[in-house]
Each structure stands twice: as structure tokens, then as C-alpha cells.
Design a protein around this motif. Structure first.
Motif, short mmCIF file in Angstrom:
data_model
loop_
_atom_site.label_atom_id
_atom_site.label_comp_id
_atom_site.label_asym_id
_atom_site.label_seq_id
_atom_site.Cartn_x
_atom_site.Cartn_y
_atom_site.Cartn_z
N THR A 242 0.82 -1.22 0.00
CA THR A 242 0.00 0.00 0.00
C THR A 242 0.85 1.26 0.00
O THR A 242 0.31 2.38 0.07
N LEU A 243 2.17 1.12 -0.10
CA LEU A 243 3.02 2.28 -0.34
C LEU A 243 2.76 2.86 -1.73
O LEU A 243 3.15 3.99 -2.03
N GLU A 244 2.12 2.08 -2.59
CA GLU A 244 1.86 2.53 -3.96
C GLU A 244 1.16 3.88 -4.03
O GLU A 244 1.62 4.79 -4.75
N PRO A 245 0.02 4.10 -3.31
CA PRO A 245 -0.63 5.41 -3.42
C PRO A 245 0.22 6.55 -2.88
O PRO A 245 0.09 7.69 -3.33
N VAL A 246 1.11 6.26 -1.92
CA VAL A 246 2.01 7.29 -1.41
C VAL A 246 2.98 7.72 -2.51
O VAL A 246 3.19 8.91 -2.74
N VAL A 247 3.56 6.73 -3.21
CA VAL A 247 4.47 7.03 -4.32
C VAL A 247 3.74 7.76 -5.44
O VAL A 247 4.26 8.72 -6.02
N ALA A 248 2.51 7.31 -5.72
CA ALA A 248 1.71 7.95 -6.76
C ALA A 248 1.41 9.40 -6.40
O ALA A 248 1.41 10.29 -7.26
N THR A 249 1.16 9.65 -5.11
CA THR A 249 0.89 11.01 -4.65
C THR A 249 2.13 11.89 -4.82
O THR A 249 2.04 13.04 -5.28
N ILE A 250 3.30 11.35 -4.46
CA ILE A 250 4.56 12.10 -4.62
C ILE A 250 4.81 12.41 -6.09
O ILE A 250 5.24 13.51 -6.45
N LEU A 251 4.55 11.42 -6.96
CA LEU A 251 4.70 11.62 -8.40
C LEU A 251 3.79 12.76 -8.88
O LEU A 251 4.21 13.62 -9.66
N GLY A 252 2.55 12.74 -8.40
CA GLY A 252 1.60 13.78 -8.79
C GLY A 252 2.06 15.16 -8.36
O GLY A 252 1.90 16.15 -9.11
N MET A 253 2.66 15.25 -7.17
CA MET A 253 3.14 16.54 -6.67
C MET A 253 4.36 17.03 -7.47
O MET A 253 4.45 18.20 -7.84
N MET A 254 5.30 16.12 -7.74
CA MET A 254 6.57 16.51 -8.36
C MET A 254 6.45 16.73 -9.87
O MET A 254 7.10 17.62 -10.43
N VAL A 255 5.63 15.90 -10.53
CA VAL A 255 5.57 15.95 -11.99
C VAL A 255 4.38 16.75 -12.50
O VAL A 255 4.50 17.53 -13.45
N TYR A 256 3.23 16.59 -11.84
CA TYR A 256 2.00 17.20 -12.36
C TYR A 256 1.50 18.37 -11.53
O TYR A 256 0.45 18.94 -11.80
N GLY A 257 2.25 18.72 -10.48
CA GLY A 257 1.88 19.90 -9.69
C GLY A 257 0.66 19.72 -8.83
O GLY A 257 0.00 20.71 -8.46
N ASP A 258 0.30 18.48 -8.49
CA ASP A 258 -0.85 18.25 -7.62
C ASP A 258 -0.57 18.78 -6.22
O ASP A 258 0.58 18.78 -5.75
N ARG A 259 -1.63 19.22 -5.55
CA ARG A 259 -1.49 19.71 -4.19
C ARG A 259 -2.21 18.78 -3.22
O ARG A 259 -3.24 18.20 -3.54
N LEU A 260 -1.64 18.69 -2.02
CA LEU A 260 -2.22 17.83 -0.99
C LEU A 260 -2.79 18.64 0.15
O LEU A 260 -2.21 19.65 0.55
N GLY A 261 -3.95 18.17 0.67
CA GLY A 261 -4.52 18.77 1.86
C GLY A 261 -3.96 18.09 3.10
O GLY A 261 -3.24 17.10 3.03
N GLY A 262 -4.33 18.63 4.25
CA GLY A 262 -3.86 18.07 5.50
C GLY A 262 -4.28 16.64 5.71
O GLY A 262 -3.51 15.80 6.20
N MET A 263 -5.54 16.31 5.33
CA MET A 263 -6.05 14.95 5.51
C MET A 263 -5.29 13.95 4.64
O MET A 263 -5.01 12.83 5.05
N GLN A 264 -4.94 14.38 3.42
CA GLN A 264 -4.20 13.49 2.53
C GLN A 264 -2.79 13.23 3.04
O GLN A 264 -2.28 12.12 2.96
N LEU A 265 -2.16 14.26 3.60
CA LEU A 265 -0.84 14.08 4.21
C LEU A 265 -0.93 13.15 5.41
O LEU A 265 -0.07 12.28 5.60
N LEU A 266 -1.99 13.31 6.21
CA LEU A 266 -2.19 12.44 7.36
C LEU A 266 -2.40 10.99 6.91
O LEU A 266 -1.84 10.05 7.48
N GLY A 267 -3.20 10.81 5.84
CA GLY A 267 -3.44 9.47 5.31
C GLY A 267 -2.17 8.81 4.82
O GLY A 267 -1.92 7.63 5.10
N SER A 268 -1.33 9.56 4.11
CA SER A 268 -0.06 9.02 3.62
C SER A 268 0.85 8.64 4.79
O SER A 268 1.52 7.61 4.76
#
Length: 293
Positions: A242-268
């Protein structure tokens, strides 16, 4: 190796976005993924793993389990759930898989569910829910059928760990990976119509996306996962994956400029904590024996 596999799976969005832009449907991309992987694995097998190319006919059901019931079924369920609901809900339902693995492993593989493992599974499900951006607000509701299909993705995802664990008792990780994708290819080639688009795949940069999809989040990922699964319990492997969605989230932030909310950071963070906790054994201090002459 399981964590490495999860990291490779987390990169899948990069290749999927490229193929989607080129005009391929979701299931056509799945077909490209499994067929490319099967071809690569056959070539690698002929070059380096000739001693691991044979299987017994009576064991074919194991690869039908990993190839069709898992790879094909979970991809169909996952993409259907995305269309019926939305991506965050579909992702959260997909990552109910550790719970399914724990239950199935208890009944079929006789693996115990201790308190540490149970807590890790609970933290994982909560973490994936938060990481997907679900806060319980907004009042959106979905049909029972759509929720069942979403849970079907988690169940299908879990089946790879179960069938794969049994197959690994008799076969090398390479053999399990190879026949998983050969069987999946046999199921998808005649049903997706991808053969009619074969010429398109070899135009422009599309073939690079197809090749990358077949190598990194597929061949390397599933071989690494099978190698790791051979050496650990299925339920533990499912939590680490389940580290997969964490890596996918990091990819989204670094490559596609996605932003994370506090709840998403807590979930990761909860996902990472659950993965670390299930792999750390706290040594028990033994009582010293009394000195004797």
C-alpha cells in the motif's frame, strides 16, 4: 522488494496518462500492459530462465487465478468503479485489499492475524481513505452495485497474493510472473480489440509509453513482488504494497503539480506508519538466569 514493487506501481500514472492522451481506452491500456509484459518475459525467459519455463497442466488454475481472476478482474472492476463513482472513492475501495488478503490468508493459508497485523490493516484502510481525499462531507451517495464493483477491485487485487503464494510453493517467482501475464494476455487480446490498433502503438512516442508500462510497473514490479511474497506472509506483503498510493501522490506533486490537503498528508503518514510497524519486531528482553556454581 515488495516496497520496490509498490514504488514501481506508483509510477503507472505517468505511462497511463501518455497512452490515454494517444486515444487508448482504459482496458486497451491494460491489454497493452499485459501483452507487452508477456512478450518481454518470454524473451527474458528464453535467454536466462529456460529451466523455469515449464509448468504442470494441473497447476494451470493458479495462473488463471493470478492472471484472470486477479489482473484482468481487478483492472475491470477498478476502471468500472472510476466511471461509476470517482477516482478517490475507487482508490479507497481498491486498497481494502489488505483486509481481504488477511481474511483469505487466515482461511486458506493458515496465516495468523495478530494484534499488530490487525492494527496495521486498520491504519492502512483509514490511511488510504484519507489519502484519497474522502472526508465524509458533501453528501455524495453511490449505488450498491457501484460500491460492490469497487470492493471487487480490492478483492481481485488481493487474489494475486493468495494464488501467487500457493504457486510460489512449487514455482520460481519468474515462472509465476511469466504465466500470470501469458494467461492475462490470452484473455484480453480477443476481448479488447487492441490488435486492430497495433500499428498505432508503433507511431511517435507511443511505443515508448507502451514499453515503459510493460517494464517498470509491470515486469519489474510483479517479479519483485513475487520474489518478496515468496519470503513473507501474504497479509504482510499486502500492507507493504500500500506504499503505492504514497508514491503515486509524490509523483503527482513533483511531476504534475498536484497539491495535498492536511487529511491526505495524514493518510499518507498512516500508510507509512502501518508499513513500518508491521515490519519491525520489538525484541523481548529475556530474564537473566540466576548464577549457579
Amino acid at each position: 522488494m515488495i516496497a520496490f514493487a509498490a514504488a514501481m506501481w506508483g509510477l503507472i500514472a505517468f505511462f497511463v496518462k501518455g497512452l490515454t492522451t494517444a486515444g487508448f481506452s482504459a482496458m486497451e491500456i491494460v491489454a497493452i500492459r499485459v501483452v507487452t509484459a508477456a512478450v518481454i518475459l518470454i524473451l527474458v525467459g528464453l535467454a536466462n530462465y529456460r529451466n523455469h519455463l515449464r509448468i504442470k497442466v494441473k497447476d494451470l488454475y493458479l495462473f488463471i487465478g493470478t492472471g484472470i481472476f486477479s489482473i484482468v478482474f481487478f483492472n475491470w472492476s477498478y476502471f468500472t468503479a472510476i466511471n461509476l463513482m470517482n477516482i478517490p472513492i475507487a482508490v479507497a475501495l481498491l486498497y481494502t485489499s489488505p483486509a481481504f488478503v488477511a481474511i483469505l490468508s487466515f482461511f486458506f493459508l493458515k496465516e495468523k492475524i495478530n494484534r499488530k497485523k490487525l492494527m496495521a490493516i486498520i491504519l492502512t484502510v483509514i490511511g488510504c481513505t484519507l489519502a484519497a481525499g474522502i472526508t465524509g462531507q458533501g453528501g455524495t451517495s453511490f449505488s450498491v452495485i457501484s460500491l460492490l464493483i469497487g470492493l471487487g477491485a480490492g478483492f481481485g487485487y488481493a487474489l494475486y497474493s493468495i494464488f501467487g503464494k500457493v504457486a510460489l510453493r512449487s514455482y520460481h517467482p519468474f515462472t509465476v510472473t511469466l504465466y500470470t501475464f501469458i494467461v492475462a494476455s490470452g484473455a484480453l487480446l480477443p476481448t479488447t480489440g487492441i490488435v486492430s490498433k497495433a500499428a498505432v502503438i508503433f507511431t511517435g512516442d507511443i511505443w515508448l509509453y507502451a514499453l515503459g508500462l510493460g517494464i517498470f510497473p509491470t515486469v519489474l514490479a510483479y517479479f519483485a513482488y513475487s520474489w518478496g511474497l515468496e519470503r513473507t506472509e501474504s497479509s504482510t506483503a499486502a500492507v507493504v504494497a500500500t506504499l503505492e498510493p504514497v508514491v503515486a501522490t509524490i509523483l503527482g506533486m513533483m511531476v504534475y503539480g498536484d497539491r495535498l490537503g492536511g487529511m491526505q498528508l495524514l493518510g499518507s503518514a498512516l500508510i507509512i506508519i502501518s508499513v513500518v510497524s508491521i515490519n519491525i519486531s520489538i525484541p523481548i528482553r529475556k530474564q537473566k538466569k540466576p548464577f549457579t556454581v
